[in-house]
Scaffold this motif. Sequence first.
Motif, short mmCIF file in Angstrom:
data_model
loop_
_atom_site.label_atom_id
_atom_site.label_comp_id
_atom_site.label_asym_id
_atom_site.label_seq_id
_atom_site.Cartn_x
_atom_site.Cartn_y
_atom_site.Cartn_z
N PRO A 228 0.84 -1.22 0.00
CA PRO A 228 0.00 0.00 0.00
C PRO A 228 0.86 1.26 0.00
N GLU A 308 -4.34 -0.68 -4.23
CA GLU A 308 -5.40 0.25 -4.61
C GLU A 308 -4.83 1.24 -5.61
N THR A 312 -7.56 5.90 -6.44
CA THR A 312 -8.40 5.29 -5.40
C THR A 312 -9.69 4.65 -5.94
N PHE A 313 -10.08 3.57 -5.26
CA PHE A 313 -11.36 2.92 -5.56
C PHE A 313 -12.53 3.80 -5.13
N GLN A 386 -12.85 -1.69 -8.75
CA GLN A 386 -12.48 -2.58 -7.64
C GLN A 386 -12.79 -4.03 -7.95
#
Length: 551
Positions: A228, A308, A312-313, A386
């Motif tokens: 991440p 991710e 961003t999702f 996603q």
Amino acid sequence: LLQVEKRLELVKQVSHSTHKKLTACLQGQQGVDADKRSKKLPLTTLAQCLTEGSAVLGDDSLLGKMLRLCGEAEDKLAQELIQFELQVERDVIEPLFVLAEVEIPNIQKQRKHLAKLVLDMDSSRTRWQQSAKSSGLSSNLQPSGAKADALREEMEEAANRVEICRDQLSADMYSFVAKEIDYANYFQTLIEVQAEYHRKSLALLQNVLPQIKAQQEAWMEKPSFGKPLEEHLAVSGREIAFPVEACVTMLLECGMQEEGLFRVAPSASKLKKLKAALDCCVVDVQEYSADPHAIAGALKSYLRELPEPLMTFELYEEWIQASNIPEQEKRLQALWNACEKLPKANYNNIRYLIKFLAKLTEYQDMNKMTPSNVAIVLGPNLLWPQAEGNITEMMTTVSLQIVGIIEPLIQHADWFFPGDIEFNVTGNYGSPMHVNHNANYSSMPSPDMDHADRKQHDQARRPLSVATDNMMLEFYKKDGLQEAGAHPTQGALLGGHIGAAGGPAIPRQPVPNPAGHPRTLWTRLPARLLPGLRSAVPSRRTFPVTMCTGK
């Protein structure tokens, strides 16, 4: 007593079996003291191995520190295990052995002895009765004489021994029944000793785990690919991810005029090596300056391998909705609103990356990477849904929407992200002389350079990787197929752009170049097809070109 006698054999079998299995569970040698037991214990051997390994590697390495801490922990666990086994052996295994091999067998022996005494008593009585018959006395009269007296005394003594033995056997059986709670307590003791051992072992492990975690957290050389973004930035104390800054800085030095940057696939072995080097935070700038495609490939891989996406999702739907707004001003405002909602870490990195891509497109006359082309190859690595469904559907629909998001960000980078930016944030990267595949060039031409000077500069630095384009260009010139001001490029679409998986082209007007000529985007053909193509195409004739994906 008869019921107890039946249970004796069953209890003996169960106790013997339990004793045997418990003994097999012991890791140390049974019946020896703690020091001798420790030498043969597998945990002790493991602790010694880890300690020796730590001494070999030293505390300068993270692995050496881990081996030392784990070796100490394993040694303490071994000592706890020794104490646990000694207590189990003393309080459970030995009493079970006594029960199965001493107490119950003694009762059974006494029972056999009673049976023998009963036989002796019966035999004495029979002899006395025969003596009475031989004397001719009636059955109600007692025989007299010395012999008869001796037989009677023998019979009475045998009966007395039977009575004593029977009483003793009954007492032992009653005692066995009364002590059953004690026998059951052996197993309660086993569980209590195990619980205490595991509590002490757990406390020991919980004490050493924070030390191990502290050593790992203090170790700066952590992999970044697949991790991440926030975790990587927190560990490294950076604002810009290390692979992003490293790749961007190197590309600024050696790749801005490389044709097909981010589109041409690099060598798989070079890419793998560079990714591994970036994971170790060790990059030889001089080595990779000769292969900008590997650097670009590593940057794309890092972005795609993020758990991710950088955009961003959470904001995915907002990005897509913004791209579908038909009016340009409202669309740009919606995109700007989405940018402002990005988390700080993501915002800083997307700002850094978009600023670099905008700078890259300033050299589009040389690298053939227009904002549209850059958005095509990099967009799917910056934003994706996603729950990815059918890959073909995603690439033909979603990717085209993502291109509509990334392209205006690049085109209007200074509006979305005002202000200048320092790309070499940490100052850890030098400025090596870029050595292209066959030709050396030192400085990067300015986008404002005169067209003739830029053409001469570009020809001087043209690498071997675009040799086929040179051949095609000369062929087009000879046969009059090239339009004025046209710019051949590798793998781009004619008058449109395409998704990463070869989706349908989006119709759009050709973007005029500074000279006012329409820009035609040519596709590369294999060199082995050139002779056939030359002979098949009549001179001075123009023909339409369509691109077949995968052909």
